[in-house]
Design a protein around this motif. Structure first.
Motif, PDB file in Angstrom:
ATOM      1  N   ASN A 172      17.763  22.730-110.491  1.00 15.21           N
ATOM      2  CA  ASN A 172      19.199  22.487-110.298  1.00 15.21           C
ATOM      3  C   ASN A 172      19.624  21.099-110.761  1.00 15.21           C
ATOM      4  O   ASN A 172      20.782  20.918-111.139  1.00 15.21           O
ATOM      5  N   LEU A 181      19.829  21.416-114.633  1.00 18.56           N
ATOM      6  CA  LEU A 181      21.006  22.163-115.116  1.00 18.56           C
ATOM      7  C   LEU A 181      22.283  21.337-115.079  1.00 18.56           C
ATOM      8  O   LEU A 181      23.276  21.717-115.686  1.00 18.56           O
ATOM      9  N   ALA A 198      25.354  28.663-113.831  1.00 17.70           N
ATOM     10  CA  ALA A 198      25.423  27.212-114.026  1.00 17.70           C
ATOM     11  C   ALA A 198      26.053  26.848-115.370  1.00 17.70           C
ATOM     12  O   ALA A 198      26.386  25.683-115.605  1.00 17.70           O
ATOM     13  N   ARG A 208      31.228  33.807-105.151  1.00 13.38           N
ATOM     14  CA  ARG A 208      31.082  32.533-105.876  1.00 13.38           C
ATOM     15  C   ARG A 208      32.230  32.205-106.828  1.00 13.38           C
ATOM     16  O   ARG A 208      32.078  32.198-108.052  1.00 13.38           O
ATOM     17  N   PRO A 209      33.415  31.896-106.281  1.00 13.87           N
ATOM     18  CA  PRO A 209      34.557  31.542-107.132  1.00 13.87           C
ATOM     19  C   PRO A 209      34.371  30.158-107.774  1.00 13.87           C
ATOM     20  O   PRO A 209      33.464  29.413-107.405  1.00 13.87           O
ATOM     21  N   ILE A 210      35.266  29.821-108.736  1.00 19.58           N
ATOM     22  CA  ILE A 210      35.201  28.483-109.364  1.00 19.58           C
ATOM     23  C   ILE A 210      36.521  27.727-109.186  1.00 19.58           C
ATOM     24  O   ILE A 210      36.813  26.798-109.922  1.00 19.58           O
ATOM     25  N   ASP A 211      37.313  28.170-108.199  1.00 18.80           N
ATOM     26  CA  ASP A 211      38.627  27.542-107.996  1.00 18.80           C
ATOM     27  C   ASP A 211      38.529  26.029-107.771  1.00 18.80           C
ATOM     28  O   ASP A 211      39.357  25.256-108.262  1.00 18.80           O
ATOM     29  N   LEU A 212      37.492  25.577-107.056  1.00 24.05           N
ATOM     30  CA  LEU A 212      37.379  24.141-106.763  1.00 24.05           C
ATOM     31  C   LEU A 212      37.065  23.337-108.025  1.00 24.05           C
ATOM     32  O   LEU A 212      37.528  22.209-108.183  1.00 24.05           O
ATOM     33  N   HIS A 213      36.289  23.928-108.937  1.00 23.86           N
ATOM     34  CA  HIS A 213      36.010  23.249-110.220  1.00 23.86           C
ATOM     35  C   HIS A 213      37.350  23.008-110.930  1.00 23.86           C
ATOM     36  O   HIS A 213      37.608  21.924-111.454  1.00 23.86           O
ATOM     37  N   VAL A 241      28.691  21.875-104.698  1.00 24.74           N
ATOM     38  CA  VAL A 241      27.759  21.132-105.551  1.00 24.74           C
ATOM     39  C   VAL A 241      28.242  21.181-107.000  1.00 24.74           C
ATOM     40  O   VAL A 241      28.453  20.150-107.649  1.00 24.74           O
ATOM     41  N   GLU A 272      24.235  16.300-102.383  1.00 21.56           N
ATOM     42  CA  GLU A 272      22.889  16.808-102.666  1.00 21.56           C
ATOM     43  C   GLU A 272      22.121  15.824-103.560  1.00 21.56           C
ATOM     44  O   GLU A 272      22.714  15.163-104.427  1.00 21.56           O
ATOM     45  N   THR A 324      20.685  26.127 -98.003  1.00 20.83           N
ATOM     46  CA  THR A 324      20.775  27.594 -98.117  1.00 20.83           C
ATOM     47  C   THR A 324      19.673  28.140 -99.023  1.00 20.83           C
ATOM     48  O   THR A 324      19.182  29.252 -98.818  1.00 20.83           O
ATOM     49  N   ILE A 372      26.744  29.106 -96.013  1.00 15.58           N
ATOM     50  CA  ILE A 372      27.212  28.732 -97.356  1.00 15.58           C
ATOM     51  C   ILE A 372      27.632  29.960 -98.174  1.00 15.58           C
ATOM     52  O   ILE A 372      28.691  29.972 -98.786  1.00 15.58           O
ATOM     53  N   ARG A 408      23.821  36.745 -98.350  1.00 15.30           N
ATOM     54  CA  ARG A 408      22.554  36.139 -98.773  1.00 15.30           C
ATOM     55  C   ARG A 408      21.396  36.610 -97.889  1.00 15.30           C
ATOM     56  O   ARG A 408      20.471  35.865 -97.608  1.00 15.30           O
TER      57      ARG A 408
END
Ligand code: UD1
Length: 426
Positions: free
Chosen positions: A23, A26, A100, A128-133, A171, A196, A311, A334, A338
């Motif tokens: 991670n 990446l 990623a 796993r949305p990407i709205d915060l990005h 993250v 992290e 997680t 998280i 899962r």
């Protein structure tokens, strides 16, 4: 497709070399997009995800040169050079293989003023949305359009410093906005940033490339944009999830392992929980020694952003706790969905009841080998761990999940006494 065949019941003993962190790698690799100079990354793990990310970078115009290494060696050194960005599009075909890929969005936008990245879509462990990005990049002046399954971000006049407070810890979104802000005009303040260790690694690499970042490792990052970054050579941090996974292997088999190159400081919550469960953990000159002399006990663990319990260790813990004395309660905060390893562990005799986000694990005296199916990367490792402890033969299929995140798994485990092999089912 390959399968992993394990004959369980052997306590592991010896030394396991810990690879570079997937991670971290990446998020370090896309930093190459931020400069026309060369970024050399050492200690890159040999993993499918690293190769896929390399291909993604190649199609953006990044040249890659891998240093010659010997077949027996772990890790690789690769130099990435993006003299010119030849494409700002990250296509669906690559993004769907690896979520990623979204981490090229911030760097491409910062370097060229434009980036078009396929939406990653759902994945095995949840929505796993990407709205915060996207919101974080908007705070730096990006304009975002969504069309035909792609997100297009533009900043015709370049990005400018901005303030953004994350409503929840992410993250990847923190990584994207940090990589964008280092080349923005002016100062950016990012609050509730993820802390992290991989983000600390990213910030240190960016600083080595000439970026100005304050507050590294805290929840407020202050980034003063610079006109240009230069090249650097940087070594990827050790993989803390691989470390934790092999510590669980020592615990579940009743063995003793020295995890060579491991960094205990990045795993405080994990080691605290391992010790509570009955594993002895001690630093050595080369890493960490973990050993289990007596039985394991049930523990209560809840996943949380760093410095909380990761997680990415939840599934491996569940396997380990399935043979502990007494009951354990695991809560996943998280990701939704899962717990896909639960039915597979149950097929091996584990007694686990899931209610909402929590799983009650009642320890059983022994697991029994069975054919099981890997569903995602960490779930796959939980099945391998269960197989190492189980009586009889366990056959794990869909091994490609493991190849995404565990460098030479069978080789590392066989070297410490496991009866494990990879077979091709034709
Ligand atoms: C990274 C790790 C992954 C780890 C996870 C949490 C990489 C390549 N992957 O994933 O192994 O399990 O951190 O430690 O480093 N969220 C949103 N909107 C967003 C982004 C995230 O709602 O725009 C939510 C997610 O759905 C999830 C939570 O935030 O519920 C945390 O996700 P995030 O930290 O972003 O995980 P990743 O960066 O995808």
């Amino acid at each position: 497709m390959d399968q992993i065949v394990i004959h369980g019941g052997r306590p592991l003993s010896g030394r396991i070399h810990i690879s570079g962190a997937k991670n971290a790698a990446l998020t370090l690799m896309p930093c190459a997009l931020l400069t026309d100079a060369s970024l050399t990354l050492r200690n890159l793990p040999r993993l499918a995800d690293i190769d896929t990310f390399g291909h993604l970078l190649n199609q953006h115009g990044v040249a890659t040169a891998t240093e010659g290494s010997h077949p027996g060696e772990f890790g690789r050194t690769i130099t990435f050079t993006a003299s010119r960005i030849t494409s700002t599009v990250a296509p669906y075909d690559i993004v769907r293989k690896m979520r990623a890929s979204i981490l090229v969005l911030g760097p491409l936008l910062a370097r060229t003023g434009e980036a078009t990245v396929s939406l990653p879509g759902g994945c095995a462990i949840g929505n796993r949305p990407i709205d915060l990005h996207l919101k974080a990049l908007e705070a730096l002046g990006a304009e975002i359009d969504l069309a035909a399954g792609y997100v297009r971000a533009t900043a015709p006049k370049g990005l400018r410093g901005g303030r953004y407070t994350f409503p929840g810890v992410s993250v990847g979104a923190t990584e994207n906005v940090v990589m964008a802000a280092v080349l923005a005009r002016g100062t950016s303040v990012i609050d509730n940033a993820a802390r992290e260790p991989e983000i600390v690694d990213l910030c240190h690499c960016l600083v080595a490339m000439g970026a100005a970042i304050d507050g590294i490792g805290t929840e407020r990052l202050t980034i003063t944009g610079v006109d240009r970054l230069h090249g650097a050579t940087y070594a990827v941090m050790p993989d803390r999830i691989e470390t934790g996974s092999y510590a669980c292997a020592a615990a579940i088999t009743g063995g003793e392992l020295e995890l060579v190159g491991a960094d205990a400081a990045s795993l405080t919550a994990t080691f605290a929980a391992l010790e509570e469960a009955g594993l002895a953990c001690a630093p050595t000159n080369d890493g960490i020694k973990v050993s289990r002399a007596n039985g394991l006990h049930g523990v209560t663990v809840s996943t949380a952003p760093y410095p909380g319990f990761p997680t990415d260790m939840q599934a491996q813990f569940m396997a380990m706790l399935s043979v502990a004395d007494g009951a354990s309660l695991l809560t996943e905060t998280i990701f939704e969905n899962r717990y896909m390893h639960v039915p597979e562990l149950a097929r091996m005799g584990a007694d686990i009841t899931v209610r909402g986000t929590s799983a009650m694990v009642r320890g059983v005296p022994e697991l029994v080998g069975a054919p099981v199916m890997a569903t995602d990367l960490r779930a796959s490792m939980s099945l391998v761990l269960a197989g190492l402890a189980a009586k009889g033969e366990t056959v794990v299929s869909r091994v490609y999940h493991l190849d995404r995140g565990y460098e030479r798994l069978e080789e590392k485990l066989s070297a410490v006494g496991a009866d494990i092999e990879r077979v091709s089912d034709g």
